[in-house]
Structure formats: C-alpha cells, structure tokens
Design an enzyme around this catalytic site. Structure first.
Site, PDB file in Angstrom:
ATOM      1  N   HIS A  13      57.988 -20.125  -7.728  1.00  0.00           N
ATOM      2  CA  HIS A  13      57.777 -19.078  -6.731  1.00  0.00           C
ATOM      3  C   HIS A  13      56.329 -19.079  -6.246  1.00  0.00           C
ATOM      4  CE1 HIS A  13      58.119 -15.096  -4.810  1.00  0.00           C
ATOM      5  NE2 HIS A  13      56.918 -14.877  -5.329  1.00  0.00           N
ATOM      6  N   GLU A  14      55.392 -19.179  -7.182  1.00  0.00           N
ATOM      7  CA  GLU A  14      53.975 -19.211  -6.788  1.00  0.00           C
ATOM      8  C   GLU A  14      53.665 -20.492  -6.009  1.00  0.00           C
ATOM      9  OE1 GLU A  14      52.410 -16.563  -6.962  1.00  0.00           O
ATOM     10  OE2 GLU A  14      53.858 -15.569  -8.250  1.00  0.00           O
ATOM     11  N   HIS A  63      54.303 -19.919  -2.448  1.00  0.00           N
ATOM     12  CA  HIS A  63      53.185 -19.325  -1.706  1.00  0.00           C
ATOM     13  C   HIS A  63      52.162 -20.391  -1.310  1.00  0.00           C
ATOM     14  CE1 HIS A  63      54.475 -15.254  -2.062  1.00  0.00           C
ATOM     15  NE2 HIS A  63      54.394 -15.224  -3.382  1.00  0.00           N
ATOM     16  N   HIS A  98      51.014 -21.451   2.457  1.00  0.00           N
ATOM     17  CA  HIS A  98      49.621 -21.581   2.894  1.00  0.00           C
ATOM     18  C   HIS A  98      49.375 -22.943   3.533  1.00  0.00           C
ATOM     19  CE1 HIS A  98      45.068 -21.364   1.761  1.00  0.00           C
ATOM     20  NE2 HIS A  98      45.287 -20.996   2.998  1.00  0.00           N
TER      21      HIS A  98
END
Length: 233
Positions: free
Chosen positions: A101-102, A105, A109
């Site tokens: 999940h991270e 991100h 980006h």
C-alpha cells in the site's frame, strides 16, 4: 436539570467518536488476524517493498524502519517509505499488504497522481487550520461586536480546509490500495488467496479514513449549527 444544560450538538461528536472507534477496532482485529498468516514467499515487509518499487523502475525511494505500530507511511518530500515495527520484519500477508500500500503511494508520486499532489499541498494548510479553528471560533462566540462574525467565518474556513484535506485523502488511499493489490497479483508475489486476504486488510484500513472523514464533516456541521445564529445577526 442536566438535560437543559447539555449541548444537543454533542450528539454529532459522539456519533463521530463511535464511528472512528468502530473502524479502528475493525482495522486492528483484521490486521492482527492476518498478521498470523505467513506468506508463501517468506518475504518481509521491507523486502516486499523493495521488490515492488524496483519492479516499477523506482530506485530513488529509500525504505526505512520507523518505530510504532502501524505508523507506516510514504514521505513524498524526502522520497522515503517508512515501515513500522509490525511491518518491517514480518513475513505475514498483512505486513506485505501494508508495505505494498505504501509502495502504491510511492508509485502515485512517481507517476504524478494529481490527488496526491493536492493532498501534499493541503497538508500544512490543513494542519494549521485544524489547530487555529477552534480558538478563532471560541473568540468569535465570546466577543459581541463586528469582529466576532469575522472571527467565526475565519474559524469555519480554517476547519473547512482540514475537512477538505480529509476528503481529498480518500481517493488517494483507495487508489494506493488498488495499485497495491494489482502489483501483488501481477508480480506473482502473492497467490490469489493471499491477495484476497490483503484486500480484507486494506479494506479495513480504508474504513478508518472514511470514518475520519465522516467525523470531520460532523464536526463541521456542529460548528455551523453552533455559530449559525451569531453569524446571521
């Protein structure tokens, strides 16, 4: 007698608290359950994060350990993906899901995902707004002059920015989870039943953001009710 002095708008606060507590409890139970399910590949959260990032051609993001429980986050300013104690060395499907999940991100980006950029821009403004909103509102309610309406409107605007940040956060988090599930499946890192387990973990996590947003909206509604008469004078 107590009833007549009780602010009826507190019910909105209580509803928000109950929603957040229920979502947090659901998240903790789900994470704990799948923290006991070891992934077939035996990779730790750190190893999974590095593999996912590299599979997407991302080599300029550092993966670091951060203390705490479920304090995992991606820092876009420094391009650092930080994994908590429960994720860093764990080989569970829950840990790999959170790490993925991270990574979602980080991928947002790298690909210029607009909602993430908006959230990053709003973050400092929302933080300042949530801190200054209630002092402005209280001062506006205390004073009884032309300045009071200005203070109330500024307080409402400040709190509204914090609510807007919460709303913008929702698509960012949902999209990161969707990317994570796609990556875990497409790379073959997890089997389909394991991806299904991760989906349950990330869905439970998403509910905490939904609950936080609902609570913030209820707080804003309470503020509007409390200040409505004064602002209309």
């Amino acid at each position: 007698m107590f009833y007549y002095y009780m602010d009826p708008t507190y019910i909105l606060v209580l509803i928000g608290v109950v929603i957040c507590m229920a979502a947090s409890s659901k998240m903790n139970r789900t994470f704990q359950k799948y923290s006991r399910v070891r992934s077939h590949n035996g990779m730790t959260g750190r190893e999974a994060a590095e593999r996912i990032l590299h599979s997407q051609g991302i080599y300029d993001v550092r993966v670091e350990h951060v203390s705490g429980n479920l304090t995992d986050h991606y820092d876009p300013r420094n391009k650092v993906l930080r994994l908590s104690d429960a994720t860093w060395q764990s080989t569970s499907v829950a840990a790999i899901g959170v790490a993925a999940h991270e990574c979602g991100h980080a991928l947002q980006h790298a690909r210029g995902y607009v909602p993430l950029s908006i959230r990053s821009t709003l973050a400092p403004v929302a933080s300042f707004g949530s801190g200054i909103a209630w002092p402005l509102i209280i001062l506006g309610l205390i004073f009884n002059n032309n300045m009071s309406v200005t203070l109330l409107n500024l307080g409402i605007l400040a709190f509204s920015l914090a609510v807007l940040f919460q709303i913008v956060t929702l698509p960012v988090e949902f999209n990161a989870s969707r990317r994570a599930l796609n990556l875990l499946g497409s790379t073959g890192m997890l089997y389909e039943p394991e991806v299904s387990d991760v989906r349950k973990v990330l869905t439970a996590a998403a509910l905490t953001y939904v609950a936080g947003t609902a609570s913030a909206i209820l707080q804003l509604l309470r503020i509007l009710i409390l200040t409505g008469g004064r602002r209309n004078d």
